[in-house]
Design a protein around this motif. Structure first.
Motif, PDB file in Angstrom:
ATOM      1  N   LYS A   1      47.264 -20.408  47.656  1.00 24.41           N
ATOM      2  CA  LYS A   1      47.008 -21.860  47.699  1.00 24.41           C
ATOM      3  C   LYS A   1      47.221 -22.485  46.333  1.00 24.41           C
ATOM      4  CE  LYS A   1      43.060 -23.630  47.131  1.00 24.41           C
ATOM      5  NZ  LYS A   1      42.264 -24.378  46.114  1.00 24.41           N
ATOM      6  N   GLU A   2      46.705 -21.829  45.290  1.00 23.93           N
ATOM      7  CA  GLU A   2      46.844 -22.342  43.934  1.00 23.93           C
ATOM      8  C   GLU A   2      48.297 -22.284  43.459  1.00 23.93           C
ATOM      9  OE1 GLU A   2      44.591 -23.794  41.683  1.00 23.93           O
ATOM     10  OE2 GLU A   2      43.565 -24.033  43.612  1.00 23.93           O
ATOM     11  N   LYS A   3      49.032 -21.250  43.869  1.00 25.19           N
ATOM     12  CA  LYS A   3      50.451 -21.158  43.511  1.00 25.19           C
ATOM     13  C   LYS A   3      51.233 -22.310  44.115  1.00 25.19           C
ATOM     14  CE  LYS A   3      50.893 -16.160  42.757  1.00 25.19           C
ATOM     15  NZ  LYS A   3      51.494 -14.892  43.252  1.00 25.19           N
ATOM     16  N   LEU A   4      50.902 -22.648  45.366  1.00 23.87           N
ATOM     17  CA  LEU A   4      51.589 -23.761  46.019  1.00 23.87           C
ATOM     18  C   LEU A   4      51.266 -25.088  45.318  1.00 23.87           C
ATOM     19  CD1 LEU A   4      53.371 -24.740  48.357  1.00 23.87           C
ATOM     20  CD2 LEU A   4      51.301 -24.995  49.739  1.00 23.87           C
ATOM     21  N   ARG A   5      50.030 -25.264  44.938  1.00 26.09           N
ATOM     22  CA  ARG A   5      49.640 -26.487  44.236  1.00 26.09           C
ATOM     23  C   ARG A   5      50.398 -26.615  42.908  1.00 26.09           C
ATOM     24  NH1 ARG A   5      45.936 -28.091  40.511  1.00 26.09           N
ATOM     25  NH2 ARG A   5      45.121 -25.977  40.238  1.00 26.09           N
ATOM     26  N   ARG A   6      50.498 -25.501  42.172  1.00 29.97           N
ATOM     27  CA  ARG A   6      51.241 -25.532  40.900  1.00 29.97           C
ATOM     28  C   ARG A   6      52.725 -25.790  41.144  1.00 29.97           C
ATOM     29  NH1 ARG A   6      47.562 -21.298  39.726  1.00 29.97           N
ATOM     30  NH2 ARG A   6      49.108 -19.716  40.318  1.00 29.97           N
TER      31      ARG A   6
ATOM     32  N   VAL B   1      59.525 -38.179  54.044  1.00 25.16           N
ATOM     33  CA  VAL B   1      58.901 -37.301  53.054  1.00 25.16           C
ATOM     34  C   VAL B   1      57.539 -36.862  53.580  1.00 25.16           C
ATOM     35  CG1 VAL B   1      58.107 -37.058  50.676  1.00 25.16           C
ATOM     36  CG2 VAL B   1      60.050 -38.557  51.197  1.00 25.16           C
ATOM     37  N   ALA B   2      57.343 -35.552  53.675  1.00 23.27           N
ATOM     38  CA  ALA B   2      56.034 -35.030  54.072  1.00 23.27           C
ATOM     39  C   ALA B   2      55.089 -35.161  52.885  1.00 23.27           C
ATOM     40  CB  ALA B   2      56.155 -33.576  54.509  1.00 23.27           C
ATOM     41  N   ASP B   3      54.013 -35.881  53.064  1.00 26.08           N
ATOM     42  CA  ASP B   3      53.071 -36.107  51.970  1.00 26.08           C
ATOM     43  C   ASP B   3      52.476 -34.788  51.493  1.00 26.08           C
ATOM     44  OD1 ASP B   3      51.309 -37.577  50.229  1.00 26.08           O
ATOM     45  OD2 ASP B   3      49.721 -37.145  51.675  1.00 26.08           O
ATOM     46  N   ARG B   4      52.592 -34.518  50.215  1.00 30.70           N
ATOM     47  CA  ARG B   4      52.143 -33.235  49.664  1.00 30.70           C
ATOM     48  C   ARG B   4      50.641 -33.025  49.851  1.00 30.70           C
ATOM     49  NH1 ARG B   4      51.612 -32.965  43.219  1.00 30.70           N
ATOM     50  NH2 ARG B   4      50.070 -31.446  43.907  1.00 30.70           N
ATOM     51  N   PHE B   5      49.873 -34.099  49.851  1.00 30.44           N
ATOM     52  CA  PHE B   5      48.425 -33.953  50.004  1.00 30.44           C
ATOM     53  C   PHE B   5      48.060 -33.528  51.423  1.00 30.44           C
ATOM     54  CE2 PHE B   5      49.024 -36.977  46.488  1.00 30.44           C
ATOM     55  CZ  PHE B   5      48.353 -36.281  45.493  1.00 30.44           C
ATOM     56  N   HIS B   6      48.823 -34.013  52.397  1.00 27.85           N
ATOM     57  CA  HIS B   6      48.593 -33.572  53.773  1.00 27.85           C
ATOM     58  C   HIS B   6      49.064 -32.125  53.962  1.00 27.85           C
ATOM     59  CE1 HIS B   6      48.079 -37.915  54.626  1.00 27.85           C
ATOM     60  NE2 HIS B   6      47.306 -37.465  55.589  1.00 27.85           N
ATOM     61  N   VAL B   7      50.090 -31.754  53.213  1.00 27.90           N
ATOM     62  CA  VAL B   7      50.536 -30.354  53.252  1.00 27.90           C
ATOM     63  C   VAL B   7      49.411 -29.452  52.748  1.00 27.90           C
ATOM     64  CG1 VAL B   7      52.145 -28.673  52.260  1.00 27.90           C
ATOM     65  CG2 VAL B   7      52.981 -30.917  53.003  1.00 27.90           C
ATOM     66  N   MET B   8      48.778 -29.846  51.657  1.00 25.99           N
ATOM     67  CA  MET B   8      47.677 -29.054  51.114  1.00 25.99           C
ATOM     68  C   MET B   8      46.461 -29.073  52.037  1.00 25.99           C
ATOM     69  SD  MET B   8      48.953 -27.663  48.502  1.00 25.99           S
ATOM     70  CE  MET B   8      47.441 -26.775  48.112  1.00 25.99           C
ATOM     71  N   VAL B   9      46.279 -30.162  52.766  1.00 32.90           N
ATOM     72  CA  VAL B   9      45.189 -30.212  53.763  1.00 32.90           C
ATOM     73  C   VAL B   9      45.397 -29.135  54.818  1.00 32.90           C
ATOM     74  CG1 VAL B   9      44.244 -31.573  55.664  1.00 32.90           C
ATOM     75  CG2 VAL B   9      44.576 -32.634  53.426  1.00 32.90           C
ATOM     76  N   GLN B  10      46.649 -28.948  55.218  1.00 35.49           N
ATOM     77  CA  GLN B  10      46.970 -27.912  56.204  1.00 35.49           C
ATOM     78  C   GLN B  10      46.609 -26.532  55.659  1.00 35.49           C
ATOM     79  OE1 GLN B  10      48.551 -28.254  59.279  1.00 35.49           O
ATOM     80  NE2 GLN B  10      48.849 -26.073  59.681  1.00 35.49           N
TER      81      GLN B  10
END
Length: 415
Positions: A322-327, A235-244
């Protein structure tokens, strides 16, 4: 001379099973010395398990115990030597309250370790009860149990890293039980070889029961999981995805700021210069408002975000994506819907986030796997923060192994 009543009271006070006090002495500048003896008239041979009452010889020595108030307490103990009637060989009796070849009781060691975990070695040693060498011995004894333990109930594993020395590229890997939010292991490096050695040491019984492994976007971790835990879902950690995503967004912010500064220098008219200065004013101090979750911004920060978007269409679009991806991560509850929504997001983000877009394509299956059980390494970040606090206060530790022991004891030491 110590009366029978005093002996009874002192025996009750030290509260050691099968041990009674024979006498006591008070020495100025040293403390209280209690002479003790075992209530048992026998001991059990460690080789054959036979009870023996045949005393071979006495071995008296003094060990440190928990203090009475501000007075140090020492126990004069007798670790008797018996002779086994079956083996015909001598053996020393086992005393449950003190380890062999130690100058302190187990309960003093436990209390000292607890104090070290809350402070540091030098602060605890400065009290004068135990020395730094004795404290390190206590930590070594405690670590033996940690070294032999395996995470037998581990179902979801998190792998991450922490910098030992900030800015020096010196990292160590941390392995986390995501279900209990506990540190399992902290390793001296983050290479595949070092992590692999630890995982193999757990044995196939542990590795085969792991169902999910949450990692950052590093292929080395993925290869390890594929090799050693083929049945586990990466599982790719979602927080690291957002870091990218945030990293690429911030890179664009810096680029636009530099370009604006160059245009100000090259401006031929005051009107052109004023226009670029207005843009630069909007870009200045904009990092935080662009990278932080929009829902967490205060009114002042929201106004700053409006100002940034007004001077840069590209940053406006990137921030909205970025915000759309977070939601999407927050509100999507199944992988099927996630695949559809991520596909739409990628098509819109291709031009704005070219690097992230390529990363997403390479890690698409692992990113989508998050939506099965919403597994993340969020607990890892909390643990990493605690490890950093330990690192800053651990100047009393002489090497990495002592640091590792202290870290593990914070989660596994039984107070």
């Amino acid at each position: 001379m110590t009366s029978k009543r005093d002996i009874k009271i002192l025996t009750e006070l030290i509260d050691l099973e099968d041990i009674k006090v024979r006498s006591h002495r008070l020495h100025d500048g040293i403390g209280i010395i209690l002479q003790t003896e075992s209530k048992k008239l026998y001991s059990i041979c460690p080789r054959c398990g036979t009870k023996s009452q045949k005393l071979h010889q006495n071995h008296r020595h003094i060990v440190k115990d928990l203090p009475f108030g501000d007075r140090p307490v020492f126990l004069e103990i007798n670790r008797r030597q018996f002779k086994c009637e079956i083996c015909k060989k001598p053996f020393s009796e086992n005393l449950d309250f003190v380890r062999k070849k130690r100058t302190y009781t187990k309960r003093l060691a436990q209390k000292t370790i607890q104090e070290v975990l809350e402070n540091d070695i030098h602060t605890v040693a400065s009290k004068g009860i135990v020395t730094t060498e004795e404290i390190e011995g206590m930590l070594k004894d405690a670590s033996e149990q940690l070294s032999n333990s395996k995470p037998l109930k581990l179902k979801r594993l998190g792998i991450d890293e922490i910098a030992l020395v900030k800015g020096k590229g010196n990292y160590c890997a941390v392995l986390i039980d995501l279900d209990t939010s506990k540190l399992i292991a902290i390793l001296s490096g983050r290479t595949q070889e070092i992590i692999k050695e630890t995982l193999i040491g757990w044995g196939t019984e542990v590795l085969e029961q792991i169902k999910e492994v949450s990692i950052d976007l590093w292929k080395g971790y993925k290869n390890l999981v594929t090799e050693l835990m083929p049945e586990a879902q990466v599982v790719a950690d979602r927080f690291h995805v957002m870091v990218q995503i945030n990293k690429e967004l911030d890179t664009q912010r810096k680029k636009e700021r530099r370009n604006t500064q160059e245009l100000i220098k090259k401006a031929k008219t005051s009107k052109e210069k004023f226009k670029q200065e207005q843009i630069l004013s909007g870009l200045n101090k904009s990092k935080y408002v662009l990278l932080k979750n929009e829902s967490d911004l205060n009114e002042e920060q929201k106004n700053k975000l409006i100002q940034v978007k007004a001077v840069s269409n590209s940053l406006k679009l990137m921030h909205e994506l970025k915000e759309k991806l977070r939601r999407l991560f927050n509100k999507t509850n199944d992988w099927y819907t996630a695949v559809f929504k991520l596909g739409i997001w990628l098509s819109k983000a291709k031009k704005c986030f070219p690097n992230s877009n390529n990363t997403f394509i390479r890690w698409f299956d692992e990113i989508v796997a998050y939506f099965d059980n919403r597994t993340t390494s969020g607990a890892v970040e909390g643990i990493n923060n605690k490890l950093k606090l330990i690192k800053r206060s651990a100047y009393g530790f002489r090497n990495f192994n002592n640091f590792r022991v202290r870290c593990l004891l914070n989660w596994h030491f039984n107070y």
